[in-house]
Design a protein around this motif. Structure first.
Motif, PDB file in Angstrom:
ATOM      1  N   THR A  50       0.413 -26.893 -24.474  1.00  0.00           N
ATOM      2  CA  THR A  50       0.446 -25.453 -24.933  1.00  0.00           C
ATOM      3  C   THR A  50      -0.961 -25.468 -25.403  1.00  0.00           C
ATOM      4  O   THR A  50      -1.604 -26.358 -25.273  1.00  0.00           O
ATOM      5  N   LEU A  51      -1.186 -24.187 -25.876  1.00  0.00           N
ATOM      6  CA  LEU A  51      -2.580 -24.190 -26.454  1.00  0.00           C
ATOM      7  C   LEU A  51      -2.798 -25.301 -27.499  1.00  0.00           C
ATOM      8  O   LEU A  51      -1.795 -25.177 -28.628  1.00  0.00           O
ATOM      9  N   THR A  52      -3.988 -25.536 -27.852  1.00  0.00           N
ATOM     10  CA  THR A  52      -4.620 -26.437 -29.197  1.00  0.00           C
ATOM     11  C   THR A  52      -5.922 -26.103 -29.328  1.00  0.00           C
ATOM     12  O   THR A  52      -6.612 -25.850 -28.594  1.00  0.00           O
ATOM     13  N   ALA A  53      -5.555 -26.438 -30.561  1.00  0.00           N
ATOM     14  CA  ALA A  53      -7.721 -26.310 -30.865  1.00  0.00           C
ATOM     15  C   ALA A  53      -7.997 -27.277 -31.795  1.00  0.00           C
ATOM     16  O   ALA A  53      -6.886 -28.257 -32.857  1.00  0.00           O
ATOM     17  N   GLU A  54      -9.185 -27.316 -32.154  1.00  0.00           N
ATOM     18  CA  GLU A  54      -9.247 -28.300 -33.084  1.00  0.00           C
ATOM     19  C   GLU A  54     -11.324 -27.895 -33.507  1.00  0.00           C
ATOM     20  O   GLU A  54     -11.676 -26.620 -33.176  1.00  0.00           O
ATOM     21  N   TYR A  55     -11.346 -28.408 -34.468  1.00  0.00           N
ATOM     22  CA  TYR A  55     -12.947 -28.012 -35.343  1.00  0.00           C
ATOM     23  C   TYR A  55     -13.684 -29.266 -35.990  1.00  0.00           C
ATOM     24  O   TYR A  55     -13.096 -29.828 -36.719  1.00  0.00           O
ATOM     25  N   ILE A  64      -6.827 -25.120 -23.341  1.00  0.00           N
ATOM     26  CA  ILE A  64      -6.046 -24.846 -22.590  1.00  0.00           C
ATOM     27  C   ILE A  64      -5.719 -25.509 -21.115  1.00  0.00           C
ATOM     28  O   ILE A  64      -6.002 -26.462 -20.761  1.00  0.00           O
ATOM     29  N   PRO A  65      -3.930 -25.312 -21.406  1.00  0.00           N
ATOM     30  CA  PRO A  65      -3.710 -26.279 -20.054  1.00  0.00           C
ATOM     31  C   PRO A  65      -4.034 -25.653 -18.490  1.00  0.00           C
ATOM     32  O   PRO A  65      -4.191 -24.608 -18.809  1.00  0.00           O
ATOM     33  N   ALA A  66      -4.659 -26.740 -18.034  1.00  0.00           N
ATOM     34  CA  ALA A  66      -5.191 -26.366 -16.309  1.00  0.00           C
ATOM     35  C   ALA A  66      -3.898 -25.432 -15.821  1.00  0.00           C
ATOM     36  O   ALA A  66      -4.503 -24.721 -14.996  1.00  0.00           O
ATOM     37  N   PHE A  67      -2.439 -25.398 -15.883  1.00  0.00           N
ATOM     38  CA  PHE A  67      -1.366 -24.230 -15.269  1.00  0.00           C
ATOM     39  C   PHE A  67      -1.960 -22.902 -15.577  1.00  0.00           C
ATOM     40  O   PHE A  67      -2.184 -22.521 -14.936  1.00  0.00           O
ATOM     41  N   MET A  68      -2.288 -23.155 -17.300  1.00  0.00           N
ATOM     42  CA  MET A  68      -2.474 -21.695 -17.356  1.00  0.00           C
ATOM     43  C   MET A  68      -3.807 -21.162 -17.257  1.00  0.00           C
ATOM     44  O   MET A  68      -4.179 -20.063 -16.471  1.00  0.00           O
ATOM     45  N   ILE A  69      -4.886 -21.457 -16.631  1.00  0.00           N
ATOM     46  CA  ILE A  69      -5.826 -21.551 -15.884  1.00  0.00           C
ATOM     47  C   ILE A  69      -6.158 -20.689 -14.441  1.00  0.00           C
ATOM     48  O   ILE A  69      -6.302 -19.531 -13.844  1.00  0.00           O
ATOM     49  N   THR A  70      -5.070 -21.375 -14.233  1.00  0.00           N
ATOM     50  CA  THR A  70      -4.046 -21.330 -12.262  1.00  0.00           C
ATOM     51  C   THR A  70      -3.758 -20.381 -12.675  1.00  0.00           C
ATOM     52  O   THR A  70      -3.913 -18.613 -11.728  1.00  0.00           O
ATOM     53  N   GLU A  71      -3.184 -19.728 -14.273  1.00  0.00           N
ATOM     54  CA  GLU A  71      -2.420 -18.635 -13.470  1.00  0.00           C
ATOM     55  C   GLU A  71      -3.340 -17.477 -14.171  1.00  0.00           C
ATOM     56  O   GLU A  71      -2.880 -16.669 -12.823  1.00  0.00           O
ATOM     57  N   LEU A  72      -4.445 -17.547 -14.264  1.00  0.00           N
ATOM     58  CA  LEU A  72      -4.709 -16.417 -14.723  1.00  0.00           C
ATOM     59  C   LEU A  72      -5.922 -15.636 -13.842  1.00  0.00           C
ATOM     60  O   LEU A  72      -6.472 -14.338 -13.341  1.00  0.00           O
ATOM     61  N   VAL A  73      -6.000 -17.052 -12.955  1.00  0.00           N
ATOM     62  CA  VAL A  73      -7.016 -16.728 -11.948  1.00  0.00           C
ATOM     63  C   VAL A  73      -5.965 -16.338 -10.981  1.00  0.00           C
ATOM     64  O   VAL A  73      -6.180 -15.526  -9.468  1.00  0.00           O
ATOM     65  N   THR A  75      -3.242 -14.992 -10.910  1.00  0.00           N
ATOM     66  CA  THR A  75      -2.044 -14.004 -11.206  1.00  0.00           C
ATOM     67  C   THR A  75      -2.269 -12.289 -11.528  1.00  0.00           C
ATOM     68  O   THR A  75      -3.193 -13.050 -12.352  1.00  0.00           O
ATOM     69  N   ASP A  76      -1.659 -12.310 -11.788  1.00  0.00           N
ATOM     70  CA  ASP A  76      -2.231 -10.737 -13.537  1.00  0.00           C
ATOM     71  C   ASP A  76      -1.310 -10.788 -14.490  1.00  0.00           C
ATOM     72  O   ASP A  76      -1.995 -10.303 -15.510  1.00  0.00           O
ATOM     73  N   LYS A  77      -1.130 -12.181 -14.397  1.00  0.00           N
ATOM     74  CA  LYS A  77      -0.631 -12.726 -16.266  1.00  0.00           C
ATOM     75  C   LYS A  77      -2.339 -12.460 -17.139  1.00  0.00           C
ATOM     76  O   LYS A  77      -3.675 -12.533 -16.998  1.00  0.00           O
ATOM     77  N   VAL A  78      -2.164 -12.109 -18.075  1.00  0.00           N
ATOM     78  CA  VAL A  78      -3.093 -10.885 -19.061  1.00  0.00           C
ATOM     79  C   VAL A  78      -3.629 -12.522 -20.209  1.00  0.00           C
ATOM     80  O   VAL A  78      -4.161 -12.444 -20.375  1.00  0.00           O
ATOM     81  N   GLY A  79      -3.045 -12.931 -20.761  1.00  0.00           N
ATOM     82  CA  GLY A  79      -3.274 -14.552 -20.934  1.00  0.00           C
ATOM     83  C   GLY A  79      -2.000 -15.265 -21.470  1.00  0.00           C
ATOM     84  O   GLY A  79      -0.949 -15.000 -21.513  1.00  0.00           O
ATOM     85  N   PHE A  80      -2.133 -15.973 -22.997  1.00  0.00           N
ATOM     86  CA  PHE A  80      -1.617 -16.899 -23.549  1.00  0.00           C
ATOM     87  C   PHE A  80      -1.371 -17.380 -24.787  1.00  0.00           C
ATOM     88  O   PHE A  80      -2.440 -17.155 -25.454  1.00  0.00           O
ATOM     89  N   GLU A  81      -0.458 -17.384 -25.354  1.00  0.00           N
ATOM     90  CA  GLU A  81      -0.351 -17.569 -27.210  1.00  0.00           C
ATOM     91  C   GLU A  81       0.249 -18.367 -27.721  1.00  0.00           C
ATOM     92  O   GLU A  81       0.994 -19.476 -26.856  1.00  0.00           O
ATOM     93  N   GLU A  82       0.357 -19.118 -28.358  1.00  0.00           N
ATOM     94  CA  GLU A  82       0.908 -21.061 -29.185  1.00  0.00           C
ATOM     95  C   GLU A  82       0.871 -19.923 -30.456  1.00  0.00           C
ATOM     96  O   GLU A  82      -0.258 -19.791 -31.492  1.00  0.00           O
ATOM     97  N   LYS A  83       2.232 -19.804 -30.840  1.00  0.00           N
ATOM     98  CA  LYS A  83       2.692 -19.587 -32.506  1.00  0.00           C
ATOM     99  C   LYS A  83       3.057 -20.775 -33.012  1.00  0.00           C
ATOM    100  O   LYS A  83       3.636 -20.389 -34.418  1.00  0.00           O
ATOM    101  N   GLY A  84       3.412 -21.998 -32.601  1.00  0.00           N
ATOM    102  CA  GLY A  84       3.987 -23.234 -33.362  1.00  0.00           C
ATOM    103  C   GLY A  84       3.219 -23.862 -33.733  1.00  0.00           C
ATOM    104  O   GLY A  84       3.574 -24.819 -34.950  1.00  0.00           O
TER     105      GLY A  84
END
Length: 117
Positions: A50-55, A64-73, A75-84
């Motif tokens: 999942t997406l996570t963040a820190e400050y 961002i998980p590596a598999f999400m980057i692979t999908e962005l490169v 496929t036509d996938k526009v993006g990813f979100e994390e609501k949890g």
């Protein structure tokens, strides 16, 4: 790369070069300089699911998980979100604007709405 912060939401928008750099190097960052301090915002690939963040120390890092980057490169996938979590996270491709702007958009993705017209 652009960020947009509103309340407890954080949105990253990535150009083609940003996505390709993440795929190749696993890390990108930008910096905004103020008078005596700066704010750095970055994205780093992770092995998570999942997406996570820190400050920390004036640096916002989105993981961002590596598999999400692979999908962005690849496929036509526009993006990813994390609501949890405590903050809503969104990372997406940066499309060209539909209206006239002075900003250089040569590295943005073609806007799918323009292709429909």
């Amino acid at each position: 790369m652009k960020i947009r912060i509103k309340g407890n939401s954080l949105r990253y928008r990535l150009t083609k070069s940003d996505v390709n750099s993440l795929a190749g190097e696993g890390y990108i960052q930008e910096q905004t300089n103020f008078l005596e301090q700066s704010l750095t915002y970055a994205i780093k690939t992770s092995e998570g699911n999942t997406l996570t963040a820190e400050y920390t120390s004036n640096v916002i890092t989105l993981f961002i998980p590596a598999f999400m980057i692979t999908e962005l490169v690849n496929t036509d996938k526009v993006g990813f979100e994390e609501k949890g979590g405590p903050i809503y996270l969104l990372v997406e491709k940066d499309f060209t604007c539909l209206d006239n702007v002075d900003e250089d958009q040569s590295d943005n993705y073609p806007n799918p709405l323009l292709q429909k017209n």
